[in-house]
Motif scaffolding. Structure first.
Motif, mmCIF file in Angstrom:
data_model
loop_
_atom_site.group_PDB
_atom_site.id
_atom_site.type_symbol
_atom_site.label_atom_id
_atom_site.label_comp_id
_atom_site.label_asym_id
_atom_site.label_seq_id
_atom_site.Cartn_x
_atom_site.Cartn_y
_atom_site.Cartn_z
ATOM 1 N N ALA A 218 0.820 -1.212 0.000
ATOM 2 C CA ALA A 218 0.000 0.000 0.000
ATOM 3 C C ALA A 218 0.856 1.266 0.000
ATOM 4 C CB ALA A 218 -0.935 0.008 1.208
ATOM 5 N N GLU A 219 2.062 1.187 0.565
ATOM 6 C CA GLU A 219 2.936 2.362 0.573
ATOM 7 C C GLU A 219 3.454 2.680 -0.826
ATOM 8 O OE1 GLU A 219 5.163 2.654 4.739
ATOM 9 O OE2 GLU A 219 5.389 0.645 3.876
ATOM 10 N N ILE A 220 3.684 1.651 -1.621
ATOM 11 C CA ILE A 220 4.088 1.875 -3.011
ATOM 12 C C ILE A 220 2.901 2.391 -3.811
ATOM 13 C CG2 ILE A 220 5.174 0.846 -5.028
ATOM 14 C CD1 ILE A 220 6.869 0.827 -2.402
ATOM 15 N N ALA A 242 10.927 4.742 -3.860
ATOM 16 C CA ALA A 242 10.108 4.464 -2.671
ATOM 17 C C ALA A 242 10.693 3.208 -2.053
ATOM 18 C CB ALA A 242 8.650 4.273 -3.065
ATOM 19 N N ASP A 243 11.930 3.336 -1.572
ATOM 20 C CA ASP A 243 12.730 2.169 -1.231
ATOM 21 C C ASP A 243 13.228 2.139 0.210
ATOM 22 O OD1 ASP A 243 14.717 4.087 -1.249
ATOM 23 O OD2 ASP A 243 15.972 3.100 -2.756
ATOM 24 N N GLY A 244 12.629 2.976 1.050
ATOM 25 C CA GLY A 244 13.026 2.962 2.465
ATOM 26 C C GLY A 244 14.466 3.363 2.693
ATOM 27 N N GLY A 245 15.034 4.089 1.749
ATOM 28 C CA GLY A 245 16.431 4.497 1.883
ATOM 29 C C GLY A 245 17.431 3.428 1.445
ATOM 30 N N PHE A 246 16.978 2.448 0.703
ATOM 31 C CA PHE A 246 17.856 1.381 0.210
ATOM 32 C C PHE A 246 19.025 1.953 -0.605
ATOM 33 C CE2 PHE A 246 19.200 -1.823 -2.812
ATOM 34 C CZ PHE A 246 19.088 -3.032 -2.161
ATOM 35 N N SER A 247 18.727 2.995 -1.386
ATOM 36 C CA SER A 247 19.750 3.568 -2.267
ATOM 37 C C SER A 247 20.432 4.792 -1.681
ATOM 38 C CB SER A 247 19.100 3.957 -3.611
ATOM 39 O OG SER A 247 18.475 2.838 -4.203
#
Length: 248
Positions: A218-220, A242-247
């Motif tokens: 749902a967040e994506i 929209a990666d939770g800070g992955f990058s």
């Protein structure tokens, strides 16, 4: 009142029977859209999503379409327009997730992954562009792996998702004069049946993100819904993580 609603619009979401695709289809319906969704195998899952959409008072259409079948993809666009009357939003979500050593990728797998992950979004965008009005939207679902490949065995997948960046920017330039925006969302690890947050690799993957967790689909979907609405009318050619800070 939600000023980003898309009342009266029609969206087509590929791979909309489960995971991120299902979440997107439901969120767009919540925003006021009628929604068509494609599926490859699980007709019952697709019907369940369609019934939820209809339960919101919106129209829904579930269309079988293999992402490697160009005729089926163009047919899905035409069926959406023929049944729901128009097409305003295309969400290119369906994709394969290949993984494994480079030496194990044979010609057949290479061809199918390229067909589903790269050719299909192009074919669908081309078909949709013939129907999209001013204010139309094309939104791709990419991957954080296009920005950062943390493990070996992901070269083929990373290549296909990187191709989505070029497609997005090229289409944004081509369709911008018609008032159509084209954007790409790069999800990070997301809790789906294909990549569960309680899976064996989840602790290592979560640890790479800045937030230390998987996303809920749902967040994506919320990011996609924003791009589909009028409030994002000046956003195009963008690649949004929209990666939770992955990058990070």
């Amino acid at each position: 009142m939600n000023s980003n609603r898309i009342e009266g619009r029609v969206a087509l979401v590929t791979g909309g029977s489960r995971g991120i695709g299902a979440a997107v289809a439901l969120r767009l319906a919540e925003q006021g859209a009628d929604v068509a969704l494609t599926y490859r195998q699980n007709a019952e899952q697709a019907r369940q999503v369609a019934r939820k959409i209809e339960g919101m008072g919106r129209r829904a259409l579930a269309v079988p379409a293999d992402g490697a079948d160009e005729e089926a993809l163009t047919g899905a666009v035409e069926r959406t327009v023929g049944t729901l009357g128009r097409l305003d939003v295309l969400v290119n979500n369906a994709a394969l997730f290949p993984s494994g050593p480079l030496a194990d990728v044979d010609t057949a797998e290479l061809g199918r992954v390229l067909a589903v992950n790269v050719r299909a979004p192009f074919v669908l965008a081309r078909a949709a562009a013939a129907h999209l009005p001013e204010g139309g939207r094309i939104i791709g679902i990419g991957s954080n792996i296009a920005d950062r490949v943390p493990f070996p065995g992901l070269a083929l997948y990373a290549m296909t998702k990187t191709a989505m960046v070029g497609l997005t920017k090229g289409l944004a330039r081509e369709l911008g004069p018609r008032g159509i925006t084209v954007n790409l969302v790069h999800p990070g690890p997301t809790d789906t049946d294909a990549n569960p947050a309680d899976g064996p690799n989840a602790p290592a993957i979560s640890g790479i993100t800045a937030l230390g967790r998987y996303a809920d689909p749902a967040e994506i979907a919320a990011v996609v819904a924003h791009l589909a609405g009028p409030e994002a009318g000046y956003v195009t050619g963008a690649v949004i993580a929209a990666d939770g800070g992955f990058s990070a």
